[in-house]
Design an enzyme around this catalytic site. Structure first.
Site, PDB file in Angstrom:
ATOM      1  N   THR A  13       0.812  -1.206   0.000  1.00  0.00           N
ATOM      2  CA  THR A  13       0.000   0.000   0.000  1.00  0.00           C
ATOM      3  C   THR A  13       0.853   1.266   0.000  1.00  0.00           C
ATOM      4  O   THR A  13       1.914   1.292   0.599  1.00  0.00           O
ATOM      5  CB  THR A  13      -0.905  -0.053   1.242  1.00  0.00           C
ATOM      6  OG1 THR A  13      -1.779  -1.135   1.081  1.00  0.00           O
ATOM      7  CG2 THR A  13      -1.681   1.216   1.445  1.00  0.00           C
ATOM      8  N   ILE A  42     -12.441  -7.056  -1.055  1.00  0.00           N
ATOM      9  CA  ILE A  42     -12.276  -5.614  -0.906  1.00  0.00           C
ATOM     10  C   ILE A  42     -11.656  -5.390   0.453  1.00  0.00           C
ATOM     11  O   ILE A  42     -12.232  -5.761   1.476  1.00  0.00           O
ATOM     12  CB  ILE A  42     -13.625  -4.885  -1.019  1.00  0.00           C
ATOM     13  CG1 ILE A  42     -14.208  -5.101  -2.412  1.00  0.00           C
ATOM     14  CG2 ILE A  42     -13.457  -3.409  -0.713  1.00  0.00           C
ATOM     15  CD1 ILE A  42     -15.612  -4.569  -2.584  1.00  0.00           C
ATOM     16  N   GLY A  43     -10.482  -4.814   0.470  1.00  0.00           N
ATOM     17  CA  GLY A  43      -9.767  -4.611   1.726  1.00  0.00           C
ATOM     18  C   GLY A  43     -10.202  -3.345   2.436  1.00  0.00           C
ATOM     19  O   GLY A  43     -11.250  -2.765   2.153  1.00  0.00           O
ATOM     20  N   THR A  63      -2.048   0.737   6.747  1.00  0.00           N
ATOM     21  CA  THR A  63      -1.566  -0.345   5.903  1.00  0.00           C
ATOM     22  C   THR A  63      -1.483  -1.617   6.754  1.00  0.00           C
ATOM     23  O   THR A  63      -1.487  -1.552   7.973  1.00  0.00           O
ATOM     24  CB  THR A  63      -0.187  -0.002   5.298  1.00  0.00           C
ATOM     25  OG1 THR A  63       0.217  -1.046   4.417  1.00  0.00           O
ATOM     26  CG2 THR A  63       0.857   0.171   6.383  1.00  0.00           C
ATOM     27  N   GLY A  64      -1.433  -2.746   6.071  1.00  0.00           N
ATOM     28  CA  GLY A  64      -1.331  -4.007   6.801  1.00  0.00           C
ATOM     29  C   GLY A  64      -2.453  -4.947   6.422  1.00  0.00           C
ATOM     30  O   GLY A  64      -3.023  -4.844   5.332  1.00  0.00           O
ATOM     31  N   LYS A  65      -2.787  -5.836   7.326  1.00  0.00           N
ATOM     32  CA  LYS A  65      -3.832  -6.818   7.042  1.00  0.00           C
ATOM     33  C   LYS A  65      -5.205  -6.148   7.107  1.00  0.00           C
ATOM     34  O   LYS A  65      -5.706  -5.776   8.176  1.00  0.00           O
ATOM     35  CB  LYS A  65      -3.777  -7.963   8.051  1.00  0.00           C
ATOM     36  CG  LYS A  65      -2.530  -8.822   7.884  1.00  0.00           C
ATOM     37  CD  LYS A  65      -2.808 -10.300   8.106  1.00  0.00           C
ATOM     38  CE  LYS A  65      -1.595 -11.135   7.712  1.00  0.00           C
ATOM     39  NZ  LYS A  65      -0.644 -11.328   8.813  1.00  0.00           N
ATOM     40  N   GLY A  66      -5.815  -6.000   5.953  1.00  0.00           N
ATOM     41  CA  GLY A  66      -7.061  -5.258   5.852  1.00  0.00           C
ATOM     42  C   GLY A  66      -8.154  -5.775   6.759  1.00  0.00           C
ATOM     43  O   GLY A  66      -8.934  -4.994   7.307  1.00  0.00           O
TER      44      GLY A  66
HETATM   45  N1  ASP Z   1      -4.279  -3.067   3.722  1.00  0.00           N
HETATM   46  C1  ASP Z   1      -4.165  -3.630   2.392  1.00  0.00           C
HETATM   47  C2  ASP Z   1      -5.227  -4.681   2.217  1.00  0.00           C
HETATM   48  O1  ASP Z   1      -5.500  -5.421   3.155  1.00  0.00           O
HETATM   49  C3  ASP Z   1      -2.849  -4.227   2.081  1.00  0.00           C
HETATM   50  C4  ASP Z   1      -1.638  -3.411   2.466  1.00  0.00           C
HETATM   51  O2  ASP Z   1      -1.728  -2.486   3.234  1.00  0.00           O
HETATM   52  O3  ASP Z   1      -0.534  -3.737   2.007  1.00  0.00           O
HETATM   53  O4  ASP Z   1      -5.756  -4.798   1.148  1.00  0.00           O
END
Ligand code: ASP
EC number: 3.4.19.5
Length: 156
Positions: A13, A42-43, A63-66
């Site tokens: 992201t 859809i994140g 950012t991270g695990k949506g």
């Molecule tokens: N947050 C984003 C998602 O889960 C991925 C990311 O931040 O790298 O789609």
């Protein structure tokens, strides 16, 4: 190239927060999602309040695990702390919200109406940078132990 089996990715992201001379706050977040994501997933990124949120008090991009970011309404929760706990610094608000998410899942960048910048993550690292009008620049990847754990905060 095959995607990594462990879902780790370097293509993730891009998030941005900004404040202008008039104190107007803005945020934007763009992502390709997660490696090996389910078709149609859809994140958090396009969900206002989850991965992206700004109001008159602060702007936040996560950012991270949506799935974790959505579950914890990360971006809006930071703004809620700023709204309902006057006196709390942006960094403390962000650290509380990120600290309530599973370790390794979440990072964010944020700026407040007073110009406080914070970049907090509970992941091993987070590519990040900050630039101000007067020429201050800062980049980071790993935890900044000098900043007291996993955050960097700059009073502007
Ligand atoms: N947050 C984003 C998602 O889960 C991925 C990311 O931040 O790298 O789609």
């Amino acid at each position: 190239m095959d995607p990594p089996a462990d879902d780790s990715s370097q293509i993730g992201t891009v998030g941005c927060v900004a404040i202008d001379a008039a104190g107007t706050l803005a945020t934007a977040t763009s992502t390709g999602g997660l490696v090996n994501k389910m078709p149609g997933r859809i994140g958090d990124t396009p969900l206002v309040g989850a991965g992206t949120y700004a109001n008159a008090l602060c702007a936040v991009s996560a950012t991270g695990k949506g799935e974790s970011i959505i579950r914890h309404t990360v971006a809006r929760d930071v703004a809620a702390f700023m709204e309902h706990r006057p006196g709390l610094t942006l960094r403390d608000a962000a650290a509380r919200v990120v600290g309530n998410t599973p370790r390794g899942d979440v990072g964010l960048v944020a700026v407040s109406a007073s110009g406080e910048v914070c970049m907090v993550h509970n992941t091993t690292g987070m590519f990040r940078a900050c630039a101000t009008e007067d020429g201050h620049t800062e980049v980071g990847i790993w935890t900044d132990a000098a900043a007291g754990g996993h955050s960097v905060s700059i009073g502007l």
